[in-house]
Design a protein around this motif. Structure first.
Motif, short mmCIF file in Angstrom:
data_model
loop_
_atom_site.label_atom_id
_atom_site.label_comp_id
_atom_site.label_asym_id
_atom_site.label_seq_id
_atom_site.Cartn_x
_atom_site.Cartn_y
_atom_site.Cartn_z
N ASP A 213 3.89 55.58 -18.11
CA ASP A 213 4.37 55.42 -19.48
C ASP A 213 4.70 53.96 -19.78
OD1 ASP A 213 4.14 58.05 -20.25
OD2 ASP A 213 6.23 58.57 -19.85
N THR A 217 7.19 54.14 -24.94
CA THR A 217 7.17 55.58 -24.68
C THR A 217 8.42 55.99 -23.91
OG1 THR A 217 4.75 55.62 -24.66
CG2 THR A 217 5.88 57.47 -23.62
N LYS A 220 11.37 56.00 -26.27
CA LYS A 220 11.32 57.16 -27.16
C LYS A 220 11.77 58.44 -26.45
CE LYS A 220 8.13 59.72 -30.16
NZ LYS A 220 6.74 59.84 -30.65
N LYS A 221 11.32 58.62 -25.22
CA LYS A 221 11.69 59.81 -24.46
C LYS A 221 13.17 59.81 -24.10
CE LYS A 221 7.13 60.85 -22.51
NZ LYS A 221 6.31 60.99 -21.27
#
Length: 355
Positions: A213, A217, A220-221
């Motif tokens: 990732d 990303t 965001k997670k």
């Protein structure tokens, strides 16, 4: 065979590997490869136990390269360790057949992991295929093929290693002492919780942070991660002990003073979740950045991953053929066909002379 003790472990090529794989297994593999002879299996045959559609099989084939890139990027060294493709080693099919004869069906059906796998694959109890029930027997063939002494596993697969010990013990009793009894090597780290707080991190559950990732990303997670549900506002004291965000901080944030400060202020209701998550995003990206950099370098070398798999598989084939040959000799199977061929050839010569 090497004088070092041997280790066998690996993964099914179902997608990229994630942080749960790292803390549960990959970190251990990197450490162990200096002191043991390590065999890391790309277990593509095990895909067939729950995925029979051709599209799924082809998808798994595409995942192989990504998985090996994950191996290399975290520090697994193909010079020290053997990375090989399970389906390209013919001996495993024969060994699986022989071992199937050494274990009662009821023993296999009693393994809770089989029921769990069937449930996750949406297979009802009456439709469980023979191959899924026999999944741990094929695992035994994987483990005993290089005559492994240790098998790094999670607690959910510990029973499978115990089964391989039983099968090895039964073989040794019937045909002579040949296989070591493999021991499970359990990780010190419990299963990493998923970002949704619902069970362990899993590709299929969609709650994973992958090693590949990118930074955005990851951020965001992390921002969407489950935290203390009772903490509606930042001024409400929170519980960090069962909080996945803090579990990740403990494992991946090297700034222990920062982690201790976050915990203290969280308990006192003096910090917002957004600040704790921002600190985690930064810590995770610091951890993942060198992994991403190594991956980028390996990706640029066209054919490198494939060459590593070919070399490892050729090496494993040599070891596997030796193991199988000795097995069949101990069982009395080795040489049967050659004896029949010899007697048939002698008869042909005898008939030819009479004519």
């Amino acid at each position: 065979m090497s004088e070092k003790k041997r280790i066998l472990t690996g993964d099914r090529p179902t997608g990229s590997l994630h942080l749960g794989h790292f803390v549960g297994s990959l970190k251990n593999r990197v450490r162990l490869q200096d002191d043991y002879t390590c065999f890391f299996i790309i277990a593509d045959l095990h895909i067939l136990t729950t995925c029979l559609q051709k599209e799924e099989i082809l998808k798994a084939r595409d995942h192989i390269r990504e998985m090996v890139l994950d191996y290399l990027s975290v520090g697994i060294d193909p010079v020290k360790s053997t990375i090989y493709l399970q389906s390209a080693v013919p001996a495993v099919y024969e060994m699986n057949l022989f071992f199937e004869m050494l274990v009662p069906l009821n023993r296999l059906r009693g393994l809770p992991s089989i029921k769990e796998m069937a449930k996750n694959a949406h297979i009802d109890e009456e439709s469980v295929p023979f191959g899924l029930v026999g999944y741990p027997v094929l695992q035994t063939a994987d483990i005993l093929m290089p005559r492994a002494h240790l098998v790094p596993v999670g607690r959910d697969n510990e029973a499978h290693v115990e089964l391989s010990r039983d099968i090895a013990r039964k073989f040794n009793l019937l045909y002579g002492d040949f296989f070591p009894l493999p021991e499970p090597l359990l990780s010190d780290t419990p299963a990493l919780p998923g970002t949704d707080g619902k069970g362990k991190m899993s590709k299929s559950a969609g709650n994973a942070i992958f090693l590949a990732d990118d930074a955005k990303t990851v951020e965001k997670k992390v921002n969407s991660m489950y935290t203390d549900p009772n903490r509606i506002h930042a001024h409400i004291p929170g519980n960090w002990k069962d909080n996945p965000v803090f579990t990740y901080h403990d494992l991946f944030n090297e700034d222990k003073k920062e982690v201790a400060d976050f915990k203290k202020r969280y308990e006192e209701g003096k910090i917002a979740d957004v600040e704790v998550k921002k600190g985690l995003s930064q810590a995770l990206n610091r951890f993942l950045e060198p992994i991403r950099a190594k991956r980028a370098l390996f990706e640029q070398e066209k054919g490198l991953v494939e060459e590593i798999i070919v070399q490892g598989t050729e090496k494993m084939n040599h070891i596997a053929e030796e193991t199988l040959r000795e097995m069949k000799s101990l069982m009395g199977i080795q040489g049967t066909w050659k004896k029949i061929q010899r007697l048939a050839e002698e008869r042909r010569k005898s008939v030819s002379l009479k004519e």
